[in-house]
Each structure stands twice: as C-alpha cells, then as structure tokens.
Design a protein around this motif. Sequence first.
Motif, short mmCIF file in Angstrom:
data_model
loop_
_atom_site.label_atom_id
_atom_site.label_comp_id
_atom_site.label_asym_id
_atom_site.label_seq_id
_atom_site.Cartn_x
_atom_site.Cartn_y
_atom_site.Cartn_z
N ALA A 74 -3.70 -2.78 9.47
CA ALA A 74 -3.47 -3.29 7.89
C ALA A 74 -4.70 -4.12 8.62
O ALA A 74 -5.97 -5.23 8.17
CB ALA A 74 -3.03 -3.83 7.40
N ARG A 78 -8.64 -6.08 7.82
CA ARG A 78 -9.29 -6.42 6.78
C ARG A 78 -9.61 -7.20 8.39
O ARG A 78 -10.88 -8.41 7.76
CB ARG A 78 -7.65 -7.32 7.17
CG ARG A 78 -7.47 -9.31 6.24
CD ARG A 78 -5.83 -9.61 6.14
NE ARG A 78 -5.67 -8.67 5.10
CZ ARG A 78 -4.32 -8.47 5.59
NH1 ARG A 78 -4.52 -8.44 7.28
NH2 ARG A 78 -3.54 -7.29 5.30
N THR A 83 -11.63 -4.90 2.91
CA THR A 83 -10.76 -4.69 2.16
C THR A 83 -9.47 -3.82 0.95
O THR A 83 -8.55 -4.29 1.25
CB THR A 83 -10.99 -5.94 1.20
OG1 THR A 83 -11.43 -6.55 1.65
CG2 THR A 83 -9.74 -6.76 0.31
N ALA A 84 -10.05 -2.55 1.26
CA ALA A 84 -9.37 -1.45 -0.04
C ALA A 84 -8.44 -0.74 0.90
O ALA A 84 -7.31 -0.71 1.15
CB ALA A 84 -10.24 -0.38 -0.09
N ALA A 86 -7.13 -2.11 3.43
CA ALA A 86 -6.23 -2.84 4.29
C ALA A 86 -5.19 -2.93 3.40
O ALA A 86 -3.97 -3.82 3.64
CB ALA A 86 -7.04 -4.59 4.41
N GLU A 87 -5.48 -3.05 2.47
CA GLU A 87 -4.25 -3.52 1.44
C GLU A 87 -3.53 -1.91 1.47
O GLU A 87 -2.66 -1.78 1.09
CB GLU A 87 -4.79 -3.54 -0.04
CG GLU A 87 -5.76 -4.76 -0.25
CD GLU A 87 -6.05 -5.31 -1.65
OE1 GLU A 87 -6.52 -4.25 -2.18
OE2 GLU A 87 -6.75 -5.99 -2.33
N ALA A 90 -1.45 -2.77 4.26
CA ALA A 90 -0.63 -3.60 4.59
C ALA A 90 0.76 -2.80 3.42
O ALA A 90 1.86 -2.72 3.73
CB ALA A 90 -1.24 -4.55 3.54
N GLU A 91 0.39 -2.28 2.17
CA GLU A 91 1.70 -1.78 1.28
C GLU A 91 2.54 -0.60 2.03
O GLU A 91 4.06 -0.56 1.82
CB GLU A 91 0.81 -0.83 0.16
CG GLU A 91 2.31 -0.54 -1.11
CD GLU A 91 1.32 0.81 -1.81
OE1 GLU A 91 2.19 1.20 -2.88
OE2 GLU A 91 -0.08 -0.37 -2.66
N SER A 94 5.08 -2.25 4.41
CA SER A 94 5.81 -3.13 3.86
C SER A 94 6.99 -2.23 3.43
O SER A 94 8.46 -3.31 3.03
CB SER A 94 5.47 -3.94 2.58
OG SER A 94 4.99 -2.92 1.71
N SER A 337 -4.71 6.23 3.19
CA SER A 337 -5.74 6.37 2.06
C SER A 337 -4.69 7.33 0.69
O SER A 337 -4.58 7.07 0.25
CB SER A 337 -6.26 5.58 2.36
OG SER A 337 -7.45 4.89 3.78
#
Length: 343
Positions: A74, A78, A83-84, A86-87, A90-91, A94, A337
């Motif tokens: 992530a 970034r 960006t997509a 990275a999000e 990151a999800e 988490s 992804s």
Amino acid sequence: MPSDAAFEPQRPRRPRRAGLVAVVAATAAVLVLLAVLAARGLEVGPFQPGAQERNVFAERPQYADPGSRAAQAAAQARADGRTAEAEAFAELASVPAGIWLTPEEHPPGEVGGYVAEVVESADEAGRVPVLVVYGVPDRDCTGGFSAGGLDAEAYLPWVREVATAAGGADRAVVVLEPDALAAAVECDRREERVALLSQAVDVLVEAGVTTYLDGGHSGWVPARELAELLRQVGVDEVRGFATNVANYQTDAAEVAWAERLSRLTGGASYVVDSGRNGVGSPEDWCNPPGQALGQRPGYVDDGTRLDAYLWIKPPGESDGECNGGPPAGQFWPERASQLVTAG
C-alpha cells in the motif's frame, strides 16, 4: 473403708465450648476450601483460567501487523501514485491476519527478537497477535511450492525461541505448522512429525502461549485418521486445532468438519481460516481463480467449539508458482486487487 483414691481431687473437665469452637473452625476451613475450588471451576474471583483454557479472542481484538506485506504494498502504491491500488492494499492491511514465522525469513538466533517486537507492539495496542510457526523439516512435502524448513536437530530450539518471546506477551496465539499432520499421511512422515510436534507443544504450553495445532481441512485426510494424529501430538494439552489454513473450503464445510474432528478429540476448540473462502474452491488449492475474501476475523460464541474466524493466510499473498502466481508467500498485487473487488 473407702480407699485414698476416692479422696483425690478431681481434674476439671474441659469446657464443651472449646470443642465446639474447634468443630466450627474446621467446618469453616472446609467451606473456604470448597469456595476456592468452586471459584476456580466457575472461573470467577481472582483465579484466571490458563492460556489453553480460555478463548483469548473473546477478550481482545486481533492484531493487524503494520509491517505486513499488504501494508508495504500500500505504501509503495501510494508513493507511485497508484491511488486505487493503494486503497485496496490498505484495506487488506487493516484487517488482522496471521504473521508467518519461517526459518528462511526469521532464522535461529533472530526469530526471538522479531517475535518479541511483535508481541510488545500488540500488547501496547491491547490486541492479540496470531503467529504462524512454519519451519518443520521438509515442510511442504506434498505441494513443493513452500519447500524448506529446518532439520530435526535445529527445529525445537527455533520453536523454543518463538515460545520464549511469545510467552512474554500478555496474550499471544500460535498456529503450529500448517499442513504438517495432514501432509504427513501422504508423505509417510507420521513418526517424525508426531515426535517433533509433540515436543513443540510441550515447549509452547510451558511458555503459556495459546496454541492451535493444524487440523487440515474438510477436503483432505479423513477425520478419524487426522484425529488420531492430533491426539498423539497432544491436542488435549493445547487450546485446540485450526482448519482451512491457506485453503478455500467454505465456512459451512469447515465448521461441519471441525465439529466432527472436535468430537473425535474429546471436545477440542478450533479456529477457521476464512481469509479467501468467500466463493470456495473444494479441489484447487493453489491460487484458484475467481475467489473472494471471506468472513472478517472475529470471535464466535454460538454454542459450537468454534473460537474464532481468522485470516491465518494473509489474502493477497501467493500460494506458489501456479495459475500465474509468484513464489509462495510473496504479495501478488493483481490477485490482491481482485480479492478486494470481489469480496
């Protein structure tokens, strides 16, 4: 004529009250002892059940490693302006997932320091880390994609390093050797693995680390055969067993399987890996296409012996060089992804 003895002074009798006090005191002591035993049995008062007797996942949330491969991916995405991605990464990062310990990445002499850092960070966050010990000799003797491990002489000292460091935590969980027992049936390594894993169990129990032995999954070795191996290793000494580790069997199939395995092992508790079983793939275990994330990790209290759903195998990491994947354990951006989008 009466004898002289008749005129001897009589010794005073002890008051009956003293005897009564003694009886009352003894009774009170017995009642206190019974209360202590009852408190222990009911898990109340100052007596806490041990690491193997309680469901630690019901006490604290699970720990998400800030240094996981998903977190690193992530950060890189970034930095690259993706960006997509990275999000999505990151999800994944988490969500709490297993932290795998292999001798290749964390060798003898170093693994203890690494584990100490992990459990200290988890303690500070008030969370439970799930450590996956994966270093038994000839580790992946069936698939070969995760081949390696230690030799028999070096294995137990390495596990002891892990146990000593993890035992210093307030709460820590170990999933011991994914696939080791089920694969031992296919690879004809029962004797060696039972001996090594039973010693590893002793070390982890002595250190006070909540431990789950790997119990294969519903599409592999027959339950009775695997239950016998679990008993030989010492499943009755640890918290229980784990199923579906790094596999794709559905929750329904795994709970049914695990409940049967639990009955065959005297009521052992268990956890289920639900990281990538949102669709389910009962036959293909190596990067099967079209999969989705499964149920999020969390403890369970539903009348079964299921302690929790876990993401033991971190989603997004490859099973091996199959179906287009990179080497086992490496982060696979395309698959990660897809899992986030589908799940």
